[in-house]
Each structure stands twice: as structure tokens, then as C-alpha cells.
Design a protein around this motif. Sequence first.
Motif, PDB file in Angstrom:
ATOM      1  N   UNK A  74      10.801 -16.176   3.019  1.00 21.31           N
ATOM      2  CA  UNK A  74      12.239 -16.170   3.227  1.00 21.31           C
ATOM      3  C   UNK A  74      12.681 -15.162   4.261  1.00 21.31           C
ATOM      4  N   UNK A  75      12.018 -14.027   4.304  1.00 18.23           N
ATOM      5  CA  UNK A  75      12.351 -12.988   5.288  1.00 18.23           C
ATOM      6  C   UNK A  75      11.084 -12.204   5.600  1.00 18.23           C
ATOM      7  N   UNK A  76      10.133 -12.875   6.226  1.00 20.49           N
ATOM      8  CA  UNK A  76       8.844 -12.264   6.558  1.00 20.49           C
ATOM      9  C   UNK A  76       8.984 -11.544   7.883  1.00 20.49           C
ATOM     10  N   UNK A  77       8.688 -10.246   7.897  1.00 22.98           N
ATOM     11  CA  UNK A  77       8.862  -9.515   9.139  1.00 22.98           C
ATOM     12  C   UNK A  77       7.927  -8.328   9.228  1.00 22.98           C
ATOM     13  N   UNK A  78       7.673  -7.911  10.442  1.00 26.87           N
ATOM     14  CA  UNK A  78       6.854  -6.736  10.702  1.00 26.87           C
ATOM     15  C   UNK A  78       7.665  -5.753  11.531  1.00 26.87           C
ATOM     16  N   UNK A  79       7.564  -4.479  11.195  1.00 29.40           N
ATOM     17  CA  UNK A  79       8.332  -3.477  11.933  1.00 29.40           C
ATOM     18  C   UNK A  79       7.652  -2.115  11.822  1.00 29.40           C
ATOM     19  N   UNK A  80       7.614  -1.427  12.934  1.00 30.82           N
ATOM     20  CA  UNK A  80       7.091  -0.068  13.004  1.00 30.82           C
ATOM     21  C   UNK A  80       7.937   0.674  14.020  1.00 30.82           C
ATOM     22  N   UNK A  81       8.330   1.905  13.699  1.00 31.20           N
ATOM     23  CA  UNK A  81       9.119   2.658  14.660  1.00 31.20           C
ATOM     24  C   UNK A  81       8.760   4.139  14.610  1.00 31.20           C
ATOM     25  N   UNK A  82       8.977   4.795  15.724  1.00 30.06           N
ATOM     26  CA  UNK A  82       8.687   6.218  15.817  1.00 30.06           C
ATOM     27  C   UNK A  82       8.392   6.604  17.250  1.00 30.06           C
ATOM     28  N   UNK A  83       8.196   7.900  17.461  1.00 28.45           N
ATOM     29  CA  UNK A  83       7.808   8.384  18.785  1.00 28.45           C
ATOM     30  C   UNK A  83       6.389   8.943  18.788  1.00 28.45           C
ATOM     31  N   UNK A  84       5.643   8.706  17.715  1.00 32.69           N
ATOM     32  CA  UNK A  84       4.236   9.073  17.649  1.00 32.69           C
ATOM     33  C   UNK A  84       3.433   7.810  17.917  1.00 32.69           C
ATOM     34  N   UNK A  85       2.956   7.662  19.145  1.00 31.69           N
ATOM     35  CA  UNK A  85       2.357   6.419  19.603  1.00 31.69           C
ATOM     36  C   UNK A  85       0.845   6.531  19.753  1.00 31.69           C
ATOM     37  N   UNK A  86       0.169   5.412  19.552  1.00 35.16           N
ATOM     38  CA  UNK A  86      -1.274   5.384  19.773  1.00 35.16           C
ATOM     39  C   UNK A  86      -1.593   5.754  21.216  1.00 35.16           C
ATOM     40  N   UNK A  87      -0.729   5.339  22.147  1.00 35.43           N
ATOM     41  CA  UNK A  87      -0.957   5.644  23.553  1.00 35.43           C
ATOM     42  C   UNK A  87      -0.865   7.118  23.877  1.00 35.43           C
TER      43      UNK A  87
END
Length: 493
Positions: free
Chosen positions: A58-71
Motif C-alpha cells: 500500500x505504501x512501499x518506500x525506501x528512504x535514507x537521508x543525512x550528510x554522512x555519505x559513503x562517498x
Amino acid sequence: MKTAFSKYFLAATLAALAGTTTAQELNSAYFTDDFKYRHDMNAAYGNDQGYAAIPVLGNLNTRLQGNLNAGSLLFANPDFGRVAGAKKTATFLHPSISASEALSGLDKDGNKLLMDMDIPIASVGFNAFNGYNTVELRARTHVGLSMPYEFFEFAKNMDNKSYSFDDLGAQAWGYMELGFGHSRQIFDNLRVGAKVKLLFGGAYANLNMDGVQANLTDKNKWVISGKARMELNMKGAEITEKDEEYKARPGTYKTMDKVEVNSPGLGGFGLGLDLGGIYEFKDCSVDWLDGLKVSLALNDLGFISWSNTVVAESTGEPFEFNGFSMGYKDKDGERKFDNGMDEVADDFKDFANLRSKGDEGGQSHGLGATMRFGLEYPLPVYDRLTFGSLLTHRFDGKYSWTEERISANVKPLDWVDGGINVAFTSFCTTMGWVINFHPVGMNVFFGMDHTIGKMGASMVPLNSNVSFNFGLNVAWGGKKKETRSDLDRALTF
């Protein structure tokens, strides 16, 4: 049930950056008419249609946020192609990567990584009782990591004589939420709503630093002072300890061994409340105000009371720390860099220096509340096109964040709408979009709050701000389908 408890901060951070992202509300759809889950962002919103969610989908979603990046932490390995067996990537700890380059992608004001997951197990919305009603059962998870710049600087080069790690911390929640919502029009230009939520706690964990500093003594030795404390709220949980050998050097240390859950069950119980309101200016003496909608929502006001609190903390006594290893190992007369994760894990065990303190009884934790303030204004010559401004702020201590999202929203037909937007967040500037189909009988939507940027090895996003949303719901009621004349009118200014 037994769970190994041996992952520590730096290793856990790198693993989290490379892991699967999780879910959260789609802010890009806040101004999307008849988006079925707007009530999760503002309790005052209703829908023309009733709906029932396909479980999970019904509401399948993916989300990630931040300023700590793998790069910011992974680099091209200088040994690749030169040393046998060297991998393409290396961590920022590689000795051939200069400190200035290794730390260039980190924020001196602090580095955060936030993951939220809201999975609708069952969700139903329907028009009745002179308003719109929702009943929803959701599984909710929140994970936050806070890493000060000085921690990475200390791990890399130790050039200064003192460092502070007070902003270093981690937090995780897991609970079920059963919500009952109702919204209605109380005046011609004012709509209000509320949602009462019963909360069933699964687990809560928090690692916090209090006055933790590293200081270089006259004898060129590092001394760590201050206290580190970890709290775990889980029914029947117990932390055991054992003596363990270091992986990369001689000797043993006492460490937390396992979290044993002897009588699993409901760990806590709580209450939550969402409040919302929408005011539309109509027949104003100031003509340009007509059609302006102002909305305000406060979500997750509440708490969970936990039945027990298992604690591990440092003694508070200063202790010597030998610093972080650079990850080189001698093998067959050669020095080979292997990213140093074993050494980092050993070093951080010394750095955290935690000891089990047993069960200290029950405690309560307030939820991280979220505020949303929205403005929406229709284009005077074409009211199916509106422009929106949505300010979102999460109140959650060191894991707080703010976002301002500017959007253009269009509804060319009664059964399809969507929009595009640009967002300025605590972590980045990004773009989002949504498209929502809701003919009678079904609802399908797609959207993103953050566009996916450059991908690294194994399809790991190098930027921590990514999302994708998909929903599939059964829908009923609503407005009639467009006639040909309706379509001509909708597409004509």
C-alpha cells in the motif's frame, strides 16, 4: 533468543551506509489531491475516495537521508593494481590517502545518518460520520547515527592535542502503531483532524556520550575522559560479558557478549497524537488571497513507557588509548592494507570502554515529533495548477532536521495528479516528484523525495539522500470519470 552484540560505531556506520535504505512519508505528495496517505503527514487531510491498502504494498518506500555519505568515507584504493589482492576501494583510514583528502567530504558541524521505516500492515480510509476516517496498523522503525567531525579527525591523524566527542551517538526505535483518525470540515473554510495512536514497544536503544574528550598528555599518551552510556529497553533483555582476545594484537579485554532475551514480549506501551488543520481563504477583501490554503500539522506527540532498562556504561575514569590503527598487516614480508575493519573494531572497543550495569528498571521516552507548515496557492487562470511551500522540522535532539520544499502541483484529470519540487534540507539540495493515479477501483502512485545520484560498487549510493515510493491500493467512491468536455476544459487555460 540470543543476539551477538559486537558491532561498534565506525564499522556500523560503514555497514549502514552500504545497507538497504528504509521508508518514510512522501513529502513530495503533501499537496497531491487524493494521495491516500496524506493523513499520515497532516491529520486534517481526507480523500474523495475510500481505500484499503494491499498489505505492505500500500505504501512501499525506501528512504535514507543525512550528510554522512559513503562517498565521504570510501576512496579509490591506491594499492589497487599495484599490490596483489588489493580491492578497488579503501576506507579513509588508508595511510596513502592524505588527511586533507580523507576529511574533505565531512561536515565540521556534525555528520548524521537517519533511516526511518513505516510499513503499513493494514490501512483503511473511508467517508463516514460527517468526515473522513482512517484505521491503520503500522510497523515503525527509526535509526539515527550522529558522528562529530572531530571523531573522524582523531581516527585519521591525531594532529591536535584535544578532541571532543559529545555529539557522538546512536539511537534506534522499533514499535507497532495502531491509529484511529478522523477529519472533518467544521466551517466553510476550515478543516481539522486528529489521530489517536496506541503504541506497542518492541525495543529502544540509545548510545550517548557525556563530556567525552581525548587529550594528549606530556608523556605523548592519549587519555580518554568522560562517560559513555548505552541503554536498551527490551522485555526480558540481559547483557552478558566475557573476556575476548583482540583480533589484531595480543591480549584480552572484557566486552559485552550477548543480549539474552529470557522472556520476550511487549517491551513497552504508549500513546501518540497527530493534530492538523487546513484553512482556505475565500471571498476575501484582498482578491489575491482567495484560494490560498494554509496548513499546520503536529505529528507523533506522545511517549512510550518501557518496562525495563538494561544499561552498559563506562566507569567514567580516565584511561589510556593508543589510537586507531591504519589497517596495514605484515604478510610474507609485504605490507598490505585490508581496510582495517578488525583493527577499527578492536580500537573502538577500547574507546567505548563499556561495562554492563544490569537492569535499572523502567523509563519513558518521548517520541520524536514532526511539524509541517504548508502554503498552497492556485494559478488564477488555471486552478488545476497550484504552487506549494512545505516546511518540515523533526524535533529529535541531535537527530533533528529541517526541510523546505517548493513544489508545482497539477491535476489535469480528476483521477490523475502529481507534481515536481525542489527541496532545501539540513543535509542537501535535491529534487522530488510524484504521480498519483486514482480511478474508481484502484490507486497506484510513484514518487521520490530525493533523486538517486552517483552509485558506487555493488550499487551502493554514494550520497545518503535517496528515496523511492510505490503504492498499490484498492479504492472506491470518488468523483465520476471525466467526459470529453471535462477533459477539454481541464487542458484548456
